[in-house]
Design a protein around this motif. Structure first.
Motif, PDB file in Angstrom:
ATOM      1  N   HIS A 103      31.869  17.585 -93.183  1.00 40.74           N
ATOM      2  CA  HIS A 103      33.193  17.567 -93.816  1.00 40.74           C
ATOM      3  C   HIS A 103      33.389  16.304 -94.640  1.00 40.74           C
ATOM      4  CE1 HIS A 103      34.766  21.183 -91.892  1.00 40.74           C
ATOM      5  NE2 HIS A 103      34.229  20.776 -90.760  1.00 40.74           N
ATOM      6  N   GLY A 104      32.627  15.250 -94.314  1.00 39.85           N
ATOM      7  CA  GLY A 104      32.674  14.029 -95.116  1.00 39.85           C
ATOM      8  C   GLY A 104      34.002  13.305 -95.089  1.00 39.85           C
ATOM      9  N   ASP A 105      34.789  13.484 -94.054  1.00 35.70           N
ATOM     10  CA  ASP A 105      36.104  12.852 -93.962  1.00 35.70           C
ATOM     11  C   ASP A 105      36.147  11.962 -92.725  1.00 35.70           C
ATOM     12  OD1 ASP A 105      38.726  12.105 -93.867  1.00 35.70           O
ATOM     13  OD2 ASP A 105      39.525  14.106 -93.445  1.00 35.70           O
ATOM     14  N   PRO A 106      35.968  10.645 -92.883  1.00 37.11           N
ATOM     15  CA  PRO A 106      35.981   9.727 -91.730  1.00 37.11           C
ATOM     16  C   PRO A 106      37.269   9.813 -90.929  1.00 37.11           C
ATOM     17  CG  PRO A 106      35.189   8.614 -93.702  1.00 37.11           C
ATOM     18  CD  PRO A 106      35.733   9.944 -94.148  1.00 37.11           C
ATOM     19  N   GLY A 107      38.360  10.215 -91.589  1.00 35.11           N
ATOM     20  CA  GLY A 107      39.635  10.321 -90.896  1.00 35.11           C
ATOM     21  C   GLY A 107      39.625  11.351 -89.792  1.00 35.11           C
ATOM     22  N   ARG A 108      38.664  12.273 -89.849  1.00 33.63           N
ATOM     23  CA  ARG A 108      38.581  13.298 -88.815  1.00 33.63           C
ATOM     24  C   ARG A 108      38.206  12.700 -87.464  1.00 33.63           C
ATOM     25  NH1 ARG A 108      38.273  18.534 -90.660  1.00 33.63           N
ATOM     26  NH2 ARG A 108      37.058  19.247 -88.867  1.00 33.63           N
ATOM     27  N   LEU A 109      37.648  11.496 -87.487  1.00 35.03           N
ATOM     28  CA  LEU A 109      37.239  10.859 -86.240  1.00 35.03           C
ATOM     29  C   LEU A 109      38.377  10.127 -85.535  1.00 35.03           C
ATOM     30  CD1 LEU A 109      33.784   9.367 -87.299  1.00 35.03           C
ATOM     31  CD2 LEU A 109      34.255  11.546 -86.148  1.00 35.03           C
ATOM     32  N   ALA A 110      39.543  10.080 -86.168  1.00 35.83           N
ATOM     33  CA  ALA A 110      40.668   9.352 -85.572  1.00 35.83           C
ATOM     34  C   ALA A 110      41.038   9.931 -84.212  1.00 35.83           C
ATOM     35  CB  ALA A 110      41.872   9.384 -86.515  1.00 35.83           C
ATOM     36  N   ALA A 111      40.984  11.255 -84.092  1.00 37.19           N
ATOM     37  CA  ALA A 111      41.339  11.892 -82.816  1.00 37.19           C
ATOM     38  C   ALA A 111      40.384  11.462 -81.711  1.00 37.19           C
ATOM     39  CB  ALA A 111      41.336  13.414 -82.962  1.00 37.19           C
ATOM     40  N   LEU A 112      39.093  11.364 -82.051  1.00 31.52           N
ATOM     41  CA  LEU A 112      38.114  10.920 -81.064  1.00 31.52           C
ATOM     42  C   LEU A 112      38.344   9.456 -80.681  1.00 31.52           C
ATOM     43  CD1 LEU A 112      34.805  12.544 -82.372  1.00 31.52           C
ATOM     44  CD2 LEU A 112      36.035  13.116 -80.263  1.00 31.52           C
ATOM     45  N   ASN A 113      38.726   8.647 -81.639  1.00 27.65           N
ATOM     46  CA  ASN A 113      38.997   7.234 -81.347  1.00 27.65           C
ATOM     47  C   ASN A 113      40.196   7.096 -80.412  1.00 27.65           C
ATOM     48  OD1 ASN A 113      38.116   4.577 -81.710  1.00 27.65           O
ATOM     49  ND2 ASN A 113      39.654   4.183 -83.288  1.00 27.65           N
ATOM     50  N   ASP A 114      41.204   7.951 -80.616  1.00 23.67           N
ATOM     51  CA  ASP A 114      42.368   7.941 -79.730  1.00 23.67           C
ATOM     52  C   ASP A 114      41.956   8.308 -78.303  1.00 23.67           C
ATOM     53  OD1 ASP A 114      44.053   7.234 -81.791  1.00 23.67           O
ATOM     54  OD2 ASP A 114      44.737   9.284 -82.185  1.00 23.67           O
ATOM     55  N   ILE A 115      41.078   9.311 -78.184  1.00 22.67           N
ATOM     56  CA  ILE A 115      40.605   9.731 -76.865  1.00 22.67           C
ATOM     57  C   ILE A 115      39.817   8.603 -76.204  1.00 22.67           C
ATOM     58  CG2 ILE A 115      39.082  11.345 -75.655  1.00 22.67           C
ATOM     59  CD1 ILE A 115      39.858  13.422 -77.804  1.00 22.67           C
ATOM     60  N   LEU A 116      39.029   7.878 -76.993  1.00 20.71           N
ATOM     61  CA  LEU A 116      38.278   6.746 -76.451  1.00 20.71           C
ATOM     62  C   LEU A 116      39.208   5.678 -75.884  1.00 20.71           C
ATOM     63  CD1 LEU A 116      35.294   6.059 -78.868  1.00 20.71           C
ATOM     64  CD2 LEU A 116      35.175   6.654 -76.451  1.00 20.71           C
ATOM     65  N   ARG A 117      40.333   5.444 -76.541  1.00 19.31           N
ATOM     66  CA  ARG A 117      41.293   4.466 -76.021  1.00 19.31           C
ATOM     67  C   ARG A 117      41.849   4.922 -74.668  1.00 19.31           C
ATOM     68  NH1 ARG A 117      42.552   3.377 -81.627  1.00 19.31           N
ATOM     69  NH2 ARG A 117      44.033   5.105 -81.713  1.00 19.31           N
ATOM     70  N   GLN A 118      42.120   6.222 -74.560  1.00 14.21           N
ATOM     71  CA  GLN A 118      42.580   6.763 -73.279  1.00 14.21           C
ATOM     72  C   GLN A 118      41.492   6.606 -72.208  1.00 14.21           C
ATOM     73  OE1 GLN A 118      43.909  10.856 -73.786  1.00 14.21           O
ATOM     74  NE2 GLN A 118      44.661  10.386 -75.823  1.00 14.21           N
ATOM     75  N   MET A 119      40.244   6.838 -72.611  1.00 11.08           N
ATOM     76  CA  MET A 119      39.131   6.719 -71.671  1.00 11.08           C
ATOM     77  C   MET A 119      38.968   5.275 -71.208  1.00 11.08           C
ATOM     78  SD  MET A 119      35.164   7.957 -72.244  1.00 11.08           S
ATOM     79  CE  MET A 119      35.611   9.695 -72.329  1.00 11.08           C
ATOM     80  N   GLN A 120      39.118   4.334 -72.118  1.00  7.72           N
ATOM     81  CA  GLN A 120      38.998   2.924 -71.755  1.00  7.72           C
ATOM     82  C   GLN A 120      40.077   2.543 -70.747  1.00  7.72           C
ATOM     83  OE1 GLN A 120      39.489   0.118 -75.011  1.00  7.72           O
ATOM     84  NE2 GLN A 120      38.133  -1.350 -74.012  1.00  7.72           N
ATOM     85  N   LYS A 121      41.298   3.025 -70.970  1.00  6.44           N
ATOM     86  CA  LYS A 121      42.401   2.733 -70.045  1.00  6.44           C
ATOM     87  C   LYS A 121      42.121   3.350 -68.675  1.00  6.44           C
ATOM     88  CE  LYS A 121      46.648   1.458 -68.898  1.00  6.44           C
ATOM     89  NZ  LYS A 121      46.849   2.173 -67.623  1.00  6.44           N
ATOM     90  N   ALA A 122      41.647   4.596 -68.641  1.00  2.91           N
ATOM     91  CA  ALA A 122      41.339   5.245 -67.367  1.00  2.91           C
ATOM     92  C   ALA A 122      40.214   4.510 -66.643  1.00  2.91           C
ATOM     93  CB  ALA A 122      40.961   6.706 -67.599  1.00  2.91           C
ATOM     94  N   ALA A 123      39.237   4.002 -67.421  1.00  5.26           N
ATOM     95  CA  ALA A 123      38.137   3.239 -66.821  1.00  5.26           C
ATOM     96  C   ALA A 123      38.650   1.945 -66.204  1.00  5.26           C
ATOM     97  CB  ALA A 123      37.067   2.947 -67.869  1.00  5.26           C
ATOM     98  N   GLU A 124      39.543   1.272 -66.911  1.00  2.00           N
ATOM     99  CA  GLU A 124      40.117   0.027 -66.388  1.00  2.00           C
ATOM    100  C   GLU A 124      40.913   0.283 -65.106  1.00  2.00           C
ATOM    101  OE1 GLU A 124      42.380  -1.299 -69.699  1.00  2.00           O
ATOM    102  OE2 GLU A 124      40.652  -2.141 -70.783  1.00  2.00           O
ATOM    103  N   ASP A 125      41.560   1.462 -65.035  1.00  2.00           N
ATOM    104  CA  ASP A 125      42.360   1.817 -63.863  1.00  2.00           C
ATOM    105  C   ASP A 125      41.505   2.450 -62.761  1.00  2.00           C
ATOM    106  OD1 ASP A 125      44.578   0.936 -65.232  1.00  2.00           O
ATOM    107  OD2 ASP A 125      45.213   2.942 -65.863  1.00  2.00           O
ATOM    108  N   ASN A 126      40.212   2.663 -63.058  1.00  2.00           N
ATOM    109  CA  ASN A 126      39.311   3.334 -62.118  1.00  2.00           C
ATOM    110  C   ASN A 126      39.858   4.711 -61.723  1.00  2.00           C
ATOM    111  OD1 ASN A 126      36.792   3.125 -60.823  1.00  2.00           O
ATOM    112  ND2 ASN A 126      37.763   2.736 -58.853  1.00  2.00           N
ATOM    113  N   ASP A 127      40.433   5.399 -62.703  1.00  2.00           N
ATOM    114  CA  ASP A 127      41.050   6.716 -62.481  1.00  2.00           C
ATOM    115  C   ASP A 127      40.020   7.795 -62.815  1.00  2.00           C
ATOM    116  OD1 ASP A 127      42.530   9.040 -62.438  1.00  2.00           O
ATOM    117  OD2 ASP A 127      44.233   8.200 -63.537  1.00  2.00           O
ATOM    118  N   TRP A 128      39.249   8.218 -61.798  1.00  2.00           N
ATOM    119  CA  TRP A 128      38.153   9.136 -62.042  1.00  2.00           C
ATOM    120  C   TRP A 128      38.617  10.542 -62.383  1.00  2.00           C
ATOM    121  CZ3 TRP A 128      33.244   7.952 -62.979  1.00  2.00           C
ATOM    122  CH2 TRP A 128      32.834   6.642 -62.664  1.00  2.00           C
ATOM    123  N   ALA A 129      39.747  10.961 -61.831  1.00  2.00           N
ATOM    124  CA  ALA A 129      40.268  12.280 -62.194  1.00  2.00           C
ATOM    125  C   ALA A 129      40.587  12.325 -63.693  1.00  2.00           C
ATOM    126  CB  ALA A 129      41.511  12.612 -61.368  1.00  2.00           C
ATOM    127  N   ALA A 130      41.219  11.261 -64.185  1.00  2.00           N
ATOM    128  CA  ALA A 130      41.531  11.199 -65.614  1.00  2.00           C
ATOM    129  C   ALA A 130      40.256  11.102 -66.452  1.00  2.00           C
ATOM    130  CB  ALA A 130      42.444  10.004 -65.900  1.00  2.00           C
TER     131      ALA A 130
END
Length: 224
Positions: A103-130
């Motif tokens: 698709h050649g649109d780097p902006g399409r990756l923004a959603a994945l970057n948002d999910i990564l931020r959520q994953m980082q927060k869950a990792a910091e909280d040691n929230d394995w269900a999340a």
């Protein structure tokens, strides 16, 4: 597992489902653990009706197996099913990556970057269900951004065994931070725009825990 908690009458089935799902994804219940309506009704302070509804819902999600006249147990995954799912993903995920980057649109990756931020927060909280839920969301988003309805339908057909494999991965990760780091590596390869690098990262990501998982399943072939 009586935590002495009570829940209100409103939305009983849904709340019990959410609580049990979190317990299973967080590893508080193990593969093959028996779940009896009596024990769960006592735990939540409810009649068996909402418990029965919750177990049926979780069966549909692939987290619970209902056994006639024997109650329910946390779902197990066979070594054969796990091996096949991994092999299918190893073939399909690079295709999803290729379609996404086409698709050649780097902006399409923004959603994945948002999910990564959520994953980082869950990792910091040691929230394995999340972490399990977010892991599924990350890969589902890769398929969705690929823009292929056929690929998306294939992902959906694999949802149940994938959720089981993702849930079992916890025991092989060093920490929640490791979950985040492996997905960060995958994302960085996508963000580079280098197709060969991204496809290779996708293949490596899929097989990262394959040997550990299959060895574990080999040693736990019989459900309790």
């Amino acid at each position: 597992m009586n935590d002495g908690s009570r829940i209100t009458f409103a939305g009983l089935g849904g709340e019990v489902t959410d609580r049990l799902r979190e317990d299973i994804l967080a590893g508080r219940y193990k593969d093959g653990d028996h779940l009896t309506e009596r024990d769960l009704a006592e735990r939540f302070g409810l009649s068996r009706g909402p418990i029965r509804d919750a177990l049926r819902q979780l069966q549909g999600e692939g987290l619970v197996q209902l056994i006639p006249r024997r109650g329910a147990r946390v779902a197990t995954l066979s070594k054969i099913d796990a091996a096949q799912v991994i092999e299918i993903r190893q073939a399909l995920e690079p295709v999803a990556v290729r379609f996404l980057l086409a698709h050649g649109d780097p902006g399409r990756l923004a959603a994945l970057n948002d999910i990564l931020r959520q994953m980082q927060k869950a990792a910091e909280d040691n929230d394995w269900a999340a972490l399990v839920t977010i892991d599924m969301d990350f890969h589902e988003t890769v398929y969705r951004l690929a823009g292929s309805p056929l690929l998306m339908r294939t992902w959906e057909s694999l949802r149940v065994p994938l959720l089981q494999t993702f849930r079992m991965h916890r025991q092989f990760y060093e920490s929640g931070a490791h979950v985040y780091q492996t997905h960060r590596h995958f994302f960085d390869a996508l963000a580079s725009g280098d197709l060969s690098r991204a496809e290779q990262a996708a293949r490596e990501h899929v097989v990262d825990l394959r040997d550990d998982l299959l060895e574990h399943l080999d040693h736990h072939a019989e459900p309790r």
